[in-house]
Design an enzyme around this catalytic site. Sequence first.
Site: not given
Length: 408
Positions: A25, A136, A243, A265
């Site tokens: 996300p 987050c 990573d 990501a």
Amino acid sequence: MTSSVKRVSIPKNGVDYRGKVVLAPMVRSGELPSRLLALHYGADLVWGPETIDKSMIGTTKRANPLSSTIDYTRTPSNHSRTPGSAVKESYIYRLHPARESRRLVFQIGTSSPSTAVEAAKLVAPHVAGIDVNAGCPKPFSTSGGMGAALLQKPDHLASILSALVKEVGEVFEIGISVKIRLLETAAKTEALVKKLCSTGITGLTIHCRTTPMRPRERAIRDQLHMITDICRSEGVACVMNGDVKNKDEALQLMQEFGADGAMIATAAEANPSSFRTSEEGGLLPWREVVHEYTKIVLEVDNKWGNTKFTLGQLIPGKSEVYKKVTASKSYIEVCEALGLEHLYEEARGVDERLGLSQFRDATAVGKAKCKNKSAQAASGRPGSERSIEAETRKPLSERGVGSFNMAV
């Protein structure tokens, strides 16, 4: 006699995260076209960007026949400041039922069981799962008690998950999951994971960084074996994040650490063909990826601002094309900069629907004026003013030049 491995049952309309390499996300980089592009290149599942529960509550849900999408929109809160003007609704969330629905996980930003349930019910019929963002670290999330702030309130986070499992997961027969970060100590992380796995969730994603860590800091995998062991003992799928550069590496890390899945990501943000294995050809040149992305944004009438942002991530910053694309103000200008003549007609149509044609016209007029002035200056005749002066030229004395000289 062998003991059977415990597994939380995957609901009929849900999806098992095991064996999956998925798109993380990401704000802006996780909008509809980016998700469809990731799926095109081999992502098994895609997470949408974190969407705040309160922003979803009160939206209008519409089926869009032009883009074949389901759009959740709302009227901007400041629309009353411009009386008499047409009110343009804002997109809060868009999904494509035919192309992603059973592979889409809706990630929700929340700090309340009740608002989480209310918002989740709006999208539950069209997604494969609901994921709670509990990782987050950005102030817009933590200041409202959401995101990583939930890590400091394990009981409250567990109550949110339990409510979603009972009132959304069981009702709509989809999975509920959570994405977390590492805590300050391994003991705290262990206690948190055990608590969350007991809520009935089907999946847990661990971002292998602590809350204060930034993306540039190397992911910490020391606790990963412990986390995957807990999840396995509780029958919950464990997805690792942090990573992971491509699908080949994802599969290797899953094997090494015993994770059920892996999440890509920033590498996917830069080039979504990172979901292709080396056997499939691996990473594609950026031009090919950008071409495919442009086709998709035109198919779904994507928001101009999001398209421009994403192209800025996909195109190398030092290229001449980057300068042209970032200076563009419409889809037709993007297609011209990229040399995609076969998409001109579609681009003009999208520009018309999104109100971007006016910028194209204004730019064309401005360039024409600039070119005209340059030509006039080169010829020594600055336009109509000089022509009028020539036609109505009077003697110097009548124009006051003589009197000026006398005064001197």
